[in-house]
Design a protein around this motif. Structure first.
Motif, PDB file in Angstrom:
ATOM      1  N   ASP A  57      94.862 104.523 -20.281  1.00  0.00           N
ATOM      2  CA  ASP A  57      93.769 105.682 -20.495  1.00  0.00           C
ATOM      3  C   ASP A  57      93.437 106.575 -19.132  1.00  0.00           C
ATOM      4  O   ASP A  57      92.427 106.424 -18.638  1.00  0.00           O
ATOM      5  CB  ASP A  57      92.533 104.776 -20.805  1.00  0.00           C
ATOM      6  CG  ASP A  57      91.533 105.681 -21.371  1.00  0.00           C
ATOM      7  OD1 ASP A  57      91.577 106.724 -21.688  1.00  0.00           O
ATOM      8  OD2 ASP A  57      90.091 105.293 -21.132  1.00  0.00           O
ATOM      9  N   PRO A  67      86.852 106.676 -30.851  1.00  0.00           N
ATOM     10  CA  PRO A  67      85.517 106.730 -29.796  1.00  0.00           C
ATOM     11  C   PRO A  67      85.174 108.036 -30.204  1.00  0.00           C
ATOM     12  O   PRO A  67      85.653 108.905 -30.251  1.00  0.00           O
ATOM     13  CB  PRO A  67      86.408 106.388 -28.671  1.00  0.00           C
ATOM     14  CG  PRO A  67      87.758 107.054 -28.720  1.00  0.00           C
ATOM     15  CD  PRO A  67      88.178 106.673 -30.192  1.00  0.00           C
ATOM     16  N   ARG A  68      83.577 107.940 -30.022  1.00  0.00           N
ATOM     17  CA  ARG A  68      82.763 109.205 -29.835  1.00  0.00           C
ATOM     18  C   ARG A  68      82.058 109.072 -28.320  1.00  0.00           C
ATOM     19  O   ARG A  68      81.531 108.343 -27.733  1.00  0.00           O
ATOM     20  CB  ARG A  68      81.774 109.061 -30.960  1.00  0.00           C
ATOM     21  CG  ARG A  68      82.274 109.197 -32.385  1.00  0.00           C
ATOM     22  CD  ARG A  68      82.807 110.768 -32.708  1.00  0.00           C
ATOM     23  NE  ARG A  68      83.262 110.874 -33.835  1.00  0.00           N
ATOM     24  CZ  ARG A  68      83.363 111.957 -34.394  1.00  0.00           C
ATOM     25  NH1 ARG A  68      83.299 113.091 -33.735  1.00  0.00           N
ATOM     26  NH2 ARG A  68      84.169 112.152 -35.824  1.00  0.00           N
ATOM     27  N   LEU A  69      82.409 110.379 -27.918  1.00  0.00           N
ATOM     28  CA  LEU A  69      81.767 110.318 -26.528  1.00  0.00           C
ATOM     29  C   LEU A  69      80.745 111.363 -26.268  1.00  0.00           C
ATOM     30  O   LEU A  69      80.725 112.468 -27.085  1.00  0.00           O
ATOM     31  CB  LEU A  69      83.142 110.707 -25.596  1.00  0.00           C
ATOM     32  CG  LEU A  69      84.216 109.814 -25.605  1.00  0.00           C
ATOM     33  CD1 LEU A  69      85.519 110.254 -24.507  1.00  0.00           C
ATOM     34  CD2 LEU A  69      84.048 108.462 -25.216  1.00  0.00           C
ATOM     35  N   GLY A 116      80.556 112.344 -20.883  1.00  0.00           N
ATOM     36  CA  GLY A 116      81.833 111.666 -21.574  1.00  0.00           C
ATOM     37  C   GLY A 116      81.456 110.266 -21.680  1.00  0.00           C
ATOM     38  O   GLY A 116      82.642 109.155 -21.813  1.00  0.00           O
ATOM     39  N   HIS A 117      80.290 109.581 -21.570  1.00  0.00           N
ATOM     40  CA  HIS A 117      80.251 107.970 -21.841  1.00  0.00           C
ATOM     41  C   HIS A 117      80.299 107.914 -23.266  1.00  0.00           C
ATOM     42  O   HIS A 117      80.142 108.687 -24.219  1.00  0.00           O
ATOM     43  CB  HIS A 117      78.836 107.510 -21.043  1.00  0.00           C
ATOM     44  CG  HIS A 117      77.838 108.084 -22.052  1.00  0.00           C
ATOM     45  ND1 HIS A 117      76.872 109.026 -21.881  1.00  0.00           N
ATOM     46  CD2 HIS A 117      76.862 107.272 -23.071  1.00  0.00           C
ATOM     47  CE1 HIS A 117      75.885 109.106 -22.596  1.00  0.00           C
ATOM     48  NE2 HIS A 117      76.217 107.932 -23.346  1.00  0.00           N
ATOM     49  N   LEU A 118      80.722 106.590 -23.620  1.00  0.00           N
ATOM     50  CA  LEU A 118      80.788 106.272 -24.935  1.00  0.00           C
ATOM     51  C   LEU A 118      79.771 105.876 -25.779  1.00  0.00           C
ATOM     52  O   LEU A 118      78.837 105.235 -25.379  1.00  0.00           O
ATOM     53  CB  LEU A 118      81.754 104.731 -24.879  1.00  0.00           C
ATOM     54  CG  LEU A 118      82.170 104.130 -26.181  1.00  0.00           C
ATOM     55  CD1 LEU A 118      82.983 105.175 -26.859  1.00  0.00           C
ATOM     56  CD2 LEU A 118      82.627 102.755 -26.084  1.00  0.00           C
ATOM     57  N   GLU A 135      79.206 114.791 -24.740  1.00  0.00           N
ATOM     58  CA  GLU A 135      79.888 115.714 -24.366  1.00  0.00           C
ATOM     59  C   GLU A 135      79.256 116.047 -22.781  1.00  0.00           C
ATOM     60  O   GLU A 135      79.972 116.792 -22.017  1.00  0.00           O
ATOM     61  CB  GLU A 135      79.339 117.074 -25.151  1.00  0.00           C
ATOM     62  CG  GLU A 135      80.048 116.972 -26.708  1.00  0.00           C
ATOM     63  CD  GLU A 135      79.733 118.430 -27.280  1.00  0.00           C
ATOM     64  OE1 GLU A 135      78.975 119.227 -26.627  1.00  0.00           O
ATOM     65  OE2 GLU A 135      79.855 118.315 -28.477  1.00  0.00           O
ATOM     66  N   ASP A 152      89.104 108.792 -21.686  1.00  0.00           N
ATOM     67  CA  ASP A 152      88.480 109.283 -23.132  1.00  0.00           C
ATOM     68  C   ASP A 152      88.673 108.173 -23.992  1.00  0.00           C
ATOM     69  O   ASP A 152      88.408 108.384 -25.164  1.00  0.00           O
ATOM     70  CB  ASP A 152      89.297 110.505 -23.561  1.00  0.00           C
ATOM     71  CG  ASP A 152      90.841 110.397 -23.759  1.00  0.00           C
ATOM     72  OD1 ASP A 152      91.205 109.297 -23.622  1.00  0.00           O
ATOM     73  OD2 ASP A 152      91.461 111.358 -24.338  1.00  0.00           O
ATOM     74  N   PHE A 153      89.174 106.974 -23.654  1.00  0.00           N
ATOM     75  CA  PHE A 153      89.202 105.809 -24.672  1.00  0.00           C
ATOM     76  C   PHE A 153      90.109 105.946 -25.693  1.00  0.00           C
ATOM     77  O   PHE A 153      90.191 105.028 -26.767  1.00  0.00           O
ATOM     78  CB  PHE A 153      87.708 105.318 -25.210  1.00  0.00           C
ATOM     79  CG  PHE A 153      86.810 105.031 -24.165  1.00  0.00           C
ATOM     80  CD1 PHE A 153      86.448 103.823 -23.764  1.00  0.00           C
ATOM     81  CD2 PHE A 153      85.820 105.991 -23.635  1.00  0.00           C
ATOM     82  CE1 PHE A 153      85.704 103.522 -22.882  1.00  0.00           C
ATOM     83  CE2 PHE A 153      85.044 105.703 -22.820  1.00  0.00           C
ATOM     84  CZ  PHE A 153      84.763 104.406 -22.263  1.00  0.00           C
ATOM     85  N   PRO A 157      78.721 100.724 -29.525  1.00  0.00           N
ATOM     86  CA  PRO A 157      79.929 100.069 -28.712  1.00  0.00           C
ATOM     87  C   PRO A 157      80.034  98.819 -28.500  1.00  0.00           C
ATOM     88  O   PRO A 157      81.164  98.290 -28.473  1.00  0.00           O
ATOM     89  CB  PRO A 157      79.407 100.888 -27.351  1.00  0.00           C
ATOM     90  CG  PRO A 157      78.536 102.002 -27.550  1.00  0.00           C
ATOM     91  CD  PRO A 157      77.933 101.853 -29.001  1.00  0.00           C
TER      92      PRO A 157
END
Length: 331
Positions: free
Chosen positions: A153, A120-122, A127-129, A124, A157-158, A143
């Protein structure tokens, strides 16, 4: 090979425990249940009558679930998330946007900068996906293109937590006991330790080494050795404490089993099976760890999968999204 995946592959206790969690949480099957978003004060009969108008939605979702093999995907999600802490499936769609396949994608625990698995990429900032990287491609998937499951979790941070991590060192001890300690102890019990002295006389160093190697290679427990050399042998009875090793192994096994919360009798580790005790432990297992896994699966499937399918259905047939779909596991 990922270290945690390696433990799952080669350790029978770990594999059986994780597979048991996957099997008992998904093998009963499931149903989907429709519910109105806004009942508007209707009684139960009125709600049921209005839901009859959405039978097409239920048939649509049932058909997609069957086509993509959602039951098997759920089992795989449980197993992989227990190993890696997470599991992901690429949603392969038809031309009209309807999912037609769930493609299991590799996940790993490697650093995001060089790991090849789905990660997953969040954002900065909050922190949403943002999406998912794959094979070093930072923007491989959006997503909505991935059905994602993260175990425990707690960081949000998924990434989730692996169930193997807390017992990783115990598994190393278990492997040493099974692959080395018991083997060496068995050798000691089978044949004594021996000290052999060979008188090589005036032979040269090379000839003496050949003579010693010839005697050494001819020594086999339970066989006769014929020679014409002056040989002196001594034996010593050295026995490993196999009972102590068994106790250590049982203690390690108990730690591993307790980590996964699977009853011992389901893993073939119960020495004396009491049916009443086994029934009680089985019920606690089903009502505790298994029900927790089912709640987690249902929550992720409803929010990521059914909400998406519902929007696709109403986009095709028109109208507002008036119902929500629930995932109900059968007993």
């Amino acid at each position: 090979m990922d270290a945690y995946y390696g433990e799952y592959r080669r350790d029978s206790l770990v594999r059986n425990a994780i597979n048991a969690l996957g099997y008992f949480s998904t093998s009963g099957g499931f149903d989907i249940v429709l519910d109105l978003v806004d009942p508007q004060g209707l009684d139960e009969d009125g709600i049921n009558q209005k839901l009859e108008g959405f039978r097409g939605l239920k048939d649509f979702i049932d058909g997609v679930n069957k086509a993509v093999g959602l039951d098997m995907a759920a089992y795989t999600a449980v197993v992989k998330s227990r190993i890696y802490g997470r599991a992901g499936f690429e949603i392969i769609r038809a031309a009209d946007g309807t999912p037609e396949r769930l493609l299991g994608r590799k996940v790993d625990r490697a650093n995001a900068d060089w790991g090849s698995g789905l990660r997953p990429r969040l954002a900065e900032s909050d922190g949403h996906l943002l999406g998912f990287s794959f094979d070093r491609d930072a923007k491989a998937f959006e997503p909505e293109e991935i059905l994602w499951f993260a175990n425990s979790d707690i960081e949000g941070d998924f990434n989730g937590q692996s169930d193997i991590e807390p017992i990783f060192h115990q598994l190393g001890t278990r492997r040493f006991l099974m692959h080395e300690a018991f083997k060496e102890t068995a050798k000691m019990l089978w044949a004594p330790w021996g000290d052999v002295r060979v008188d090589t006389g005036p032979a040269s160093e090379d000839e003496a080494r050949k003579m010693i190697n010839a005697v050494k290679n001819s020594i086999k427990p339970g066989t006769w050795m014929v020679h014409n050399q002056d040989i002196e042998t001594k034996t010593a009875e050295i026995h490993g404490d196999i009972d102590a090793l068994v106790k250590i192994l049982e203690a390690v096994d108990q730690d591993v089993i307790g980590n996964f919360k699977v009853p011992r009798f389901l893993l073939g580790r119960e020495k004396q099976l009491n049916r009443a005790t086994a029934f009680a432990e089985g019920q606690l297992f089903l009502q505790g760890p298994i029900k927790d896994i089912q709640k987690w699966l249902a929550r992720e499937i409803e929010s990521q999968w059914y909400d998406m399918l519902t929007k696709i259905y109403f986009k095709k047939h028109g109208g507002d999204v008036a119902v929500k779909v629930k995932h109900v596991w059968r007993p």
